[in-house]
Enzyme design. Structure first.
Site, PDB file in Angstrom:
ATOM      1  N   HIS A 110      -1.841  29.028  70.254  1.00 46.21           N
ATOM      2  CA  HIS A 110      -3.221  28.564  70.396  1.00 46.21           C
ATOM      3  C   HIS A 110      -3.350  27.917  71.772  1.00 46.21           C
ATOM      4  O   HIS A 110      -2.755  26.878  72.037  1.00 46.21           O
ATOM      5  CB  HIS A 110      -3.545  27.572  69.281  1.00 46.21           C
ATOM      6  CG  HIS A 110      -4.988  27.162  69.245  1.00 46.21           C
ATOM      7  ND1 HIS A 110      -5.923  27.666  70.128  1.00 46.21           N
ATOM      8  CD2 HIS A 110      -5.657  26.294  68.434  1.00 46.21           C
ATOM      9  CE1 HIS A 110      -7.101  27.122  69.854  1.00 46.21           C
ATOM     10  NE2 HIS A 110      -6.968  26.292  68.840  1.00 46.21           N
ATOM     11  N   HIS A 147     -10.693  33.266  64.941  1.00 47.35           N
ATOM     12  CA  HIS A 147     -10.096  32.064  65.521  1.00 47.35           C
ATOM     13  C   HIS A 147      -8.667  31.949  64.962  1.00 47.35           C
ATOM     14  O   HIS A 147      -7.735  31.731  65.701  1.00 47.35           O
ATOM     15  CB  HIS A 147     -10.950  30.846  65.164  1.00 47.35           C
ATOM     16  CG  HIS A 147     -10.521  29.593  65.861  1.00 47.35           C
ATOM     17  ND1 HIS A 147     -10.340  29.533  67.218  1.00 47.35           N
ATOM     18  CD2 HIS A 147     -10.230  28.345  65.394  1.00 47.35           C
ATOM     19  CE1 HIS A 147      -9.961  28.299  67.562  1.00 47.35           C
ATOM     20  NE2 HIS A 147      -9.882  27.571  66.473  1.00 47.35           N
ATOM     21  N   CYS A 152     -11.402  23.356  71.337  1.00 43.99           N
ATOM     22  CA  CYS A 152     -10.901  24.733  71.283  1.00 43.99           C
ATOM     23  C   CYS A 152     -11.991  25.796  71.355  1.00 43.99           C
ATOM     24  O   CYS A 152     -11.702  26.982  71.334  1.00 43.99           O
ATOM     25  CB  CYS A 152     -10.057  24.914  70.037  1.00 43.99           C
ATOM     26  SG  CYS A 152      -8.747  23.688  69.981  1.00 43.99           S
TER      27      CYS A 152
END
Lengths: 204, 396, 85
Positions: B326, B291, B158
């Site tokens: 996400h 994040h 990620c």
């Protein structure tokens, strides 16, 4: 640009053979990778139960790194070693295993422990955890080994003062075909850190 | 040395262009919905940030022949990269030493999982075998923007797109390249949905970053690319600079394969490195695009790392994942575009769905649209494998 | 119950790849996490899959696992009470 740094140590794992700095440490015949890598871990004196939970790519990368770092790490102090790894098949070997676990709706039990290894950079994380390396790390996917890219990238990290040493690695694993070539770049050492030497050591 | 950003492009569940994304952000419109492009048994329990265009529609936008073998990841990436190149007003891609660094985690997995068992019998689908690997996806994106130079792919979960932006900035700084298109792309696939499901970090509700009762993340698909160019090109071509990359840092958390450490060691180190490079003090940051995945573990660890850096004076911060979900390897690209939009428009996008402060600390994200002068934005992205990256974007 | 405990030990060793640990090494009341067998959060998720696959027990929330997976003893008791296969 790359003349000030050296390859201080290197390790190769392929064809059931583990070599460290050109010397064969372990050679076995007619065994599959899991059996070989288990023996190799014993040979270099690894005592780390988590090793056996790793996927094949991580075992390969981890052991290649371990062979070099076990003599180069001082756990009492911070170790400033960046990690730059690459391969061709990414985590495909484990991806396929995971895909098999979700393809049959009658027998549908995807494994979290397999899923976590469906990313190529997890092997770099495993090395970082073992040696507490909180340093910069990258994982590249190339068609083939690129000594010029590897040497440029490592030199940049060293010359820009981002790190003291760089552990570089080509770690390829797919369906029992594997090759690891891991090497440490730093100031001291006898082999000059350049494209030609990296290619030669890789081919040997 | 700061690096100029001269173009950007994006396609996400909240819009097919930069303008559409901005519009959704300021009208607080989420892109999360029930999944419709993929047949999955989790259909009714999960919400995803899905782009409501079929592969055929995407291929048509790119004028691809009907027998193309693009995975969805490549289609999305090509659309976003083309927008970025147009936005930068590049007429000849190869007039300067140019490159593409694309980030992805799934690559062509969407097609592989669809046709895996047909490959032996069905010749028609065999064309997708070669589009599985992530490098093929990047090469296709390069072809779509007519780029002949260096092409590489970064896959560090990620944080991938953040690392692609970092590598691109370095290649400009070192003079290896004059221009580099950087970013990431990831399409939704059963593979990732099931994987995150087994890790039990998917929320059955809308994700609520930094909320005490957060239940996990929603997955999303998206692609976003930036054009980075050297000072020489900027001067010669009289470019309009959108913003600059002024700092970046990457560190390993060295704690666990998937979980973040208790006090966010990796995140702390990454932010520190970025400050050092940008030569600014934490107090100069006007906005943090966190994040903030809304998993119990990430938000606690990231929140603690932020407190370690900023102490009592945590700047306005928000996670934009309630808008997009996400988007994994693309996330840092998406959030780079949002950070630049924040700088250009002097506006902070709110952290949707937040209700209750976490019991571990007293951090409240920005809850409404807020206008203020923005000079520096810090954007965090953390990936499995302990890979933590921070980027700093600046107006000047 | 005794047979179930033995079965659990052997399955745990197998699914969690506990190299060099034998059934005899695991005591019924040893903690499975932390200092005991040193299992981590991914192992906990794998045990949740094991409950589902072998005994037809589905946990919706990973937090439930904490009490169930305290030891072989607690795990066996929970399975005996809730198993559907």
């Amino acid at each position: 640009m790359t003349t000030n740094y050296h390859i201080s140590s290197y390790c190769k794992i392929e064809n059931n053979t583990l070599q460290l700095n050109g010397a064969t440490v372990l050679e076995m015949n007619d065994v599959l990778f899991p059996e070989f890598i288990k023996n190799a871990s014993k040979t270099i004196g690894l005592e780390y139960p988590k090793f056996f939970k790793m996927d094949n790519l991580s075992k390969l990368a981890f052991l290649g790194a371990e062979a070099i770092l076990k003599d180069n790490i001082d756990l009492e102090n911070e170790n400033d070693i960046a990690l730059v790894f690459a391969n061709k098949s990414s985590s495909l070997d484990t991806d396929v295993k995971y895909q098999d676990s979700i393809s049959d709706s009658e027998n549908y039990f995807p494994s979290p422990a397999v899923f976590v290894y469906t990313l190529p950079n997890i092997c770099v994380g495993e090395i970082s955890i073992k040696h507490q390396l909180k340093t910069e790390n990258a994982f590249f996917v190339f068609d083939d080994f690129k000594p010029d890219f590897m040497s440029n990238y490592a030199s940049y990290l060293l010359e820009s003062g981002k790190t003291q040493k760089v552990l570089c690695g080509w770690v390829e694993y797919y369906k029992n075909e594997y090759k690891a070539f891991v090497y440490l770049v730093e100031k001291s050492g006898t082999i000059a850190h350049d494209k030609q030497n990296i290619q030669t050591l890789y081919n040997q | 040395m700061k690096v100029a950003i001269t173009g950007m492009g994006i396609i996400s569940s909240i819009g097919n262009t930069v303008e559409e994304n901005f519009h959704s952000l300021v009208s607080l419109k989420t892109g999360l919905s029930t999944i419709s492009n993929i047949e999955t048994i989790h259909k009714d329990i999960i919400k995803v940030g899905e782009i409501k265009l079929t592969n055929e529609q995407l291929a048509k936008q790119l004028n691809l022949p009907s027998d193309n073998n693009y995975s969805r990841t490549a289609l999305l990436g090509a659309i976003a990269a083309k927008q970025a190149v147009e936005n930068a007003k590049i007429s000849d891609m190869n007039a300067y030493k140019s490159g593409l660094i694309s980030a992805t985690s799934v690559g062509g997995m969407d097609m592989t999982e669809k046709y895996y068992y047909e490959y032996f019998e069905n010749e028609a689908c065999q064309k997708y075998i070669t589009s599985h690997d992530i490098g093929d996806n990047s090469q296709k994106i390069a072809n779509c923007i007519g780029l002949k130079g260096m092409v590489t792919t970064i896959s560090t979960a990620c944080s991938s797109a953040a690392n692609a932006i970092m590598l691109g900035a370095r290649l400009i700084q070192s003079g290896e390249l004059d221009r580099v298109v950087v970013g990431g792309t990831d399409a939704l696939a059963k593979f990732t949905i099931n994987g995150f499901k087994t890790l039990m970090i998917l929320s059955d509700d809308y994700n609520a970053p930094f909320d005490n009762n957060r239940k996990g993340l929603n997955l999303g698909e998206a692609a976003a690319f930036l054009v980075l160019e050297s000072e020489t090109i900027v001067k010669k071509e009289n470019r309009e600079v959108l913003a600059y990359v002024t700092g970046f840092g990457n560190a390993n958390d060295a704690f666990h394969q998937t979980a973040s450490s208790e006090n966010g060691d990796g995140a702390f180190l990454a932010m520190n490195k970025a400050f050092k490079m940008a030569k600014i003090q934490p107090g100069e940051i006007d906005y943090i695009n966190a994040h903030g995945t809304a998993t119990p573990n990430n938000d606690l660890s990231e929140g603690r790392a932020i407190i370690r850096i900023f102490g009592e004076n945590v700047p306005d911060f928000s996670s934009t994942k309630p808008f997009t979900g996400h988007t994994l390897a693309a996330a840092a690209g998406i959030e780079a575009v949002y950070s630049i939009l924040a700088i250009q428009n002097n506006i902070i996008f709110p952290n949707l769905n937040f209700k209750t402060n976490m019991e571990e600390f007293n951090l409240t994200p920005q809850l409404t649209l807020k206008e203020k002068e923005i000079h520096h934005v810090l954007s965090n992205s953390f990936g499995f494998g302990g890979n933590c990256s921070t980027l700093i974007f600046s107006k000047n | 119950m005794e047979a179930l405990k033995q079965e659990l030990k052997s399955k745990i060793i197998e699914v969690l790849n506990l190299e060099d640990i034998a059934i005899e090494d695991i005591n019924d009341n040893d903690p499975l996490f932390g200092d005991g067998l040193g299992l981590d959060s991914i192992d906990a998720l794998e045990l949740i899959v094991l409950l589902d696959k072998e005994y037809g027990i589905r946990l919706a929330d990973p937090k439930q696992g904490k009490a169930i997976f305290e030891s072989i003893e607690t795990m066996a008791a929970y399975i005996a009470e809730n198993r559907t296969k």
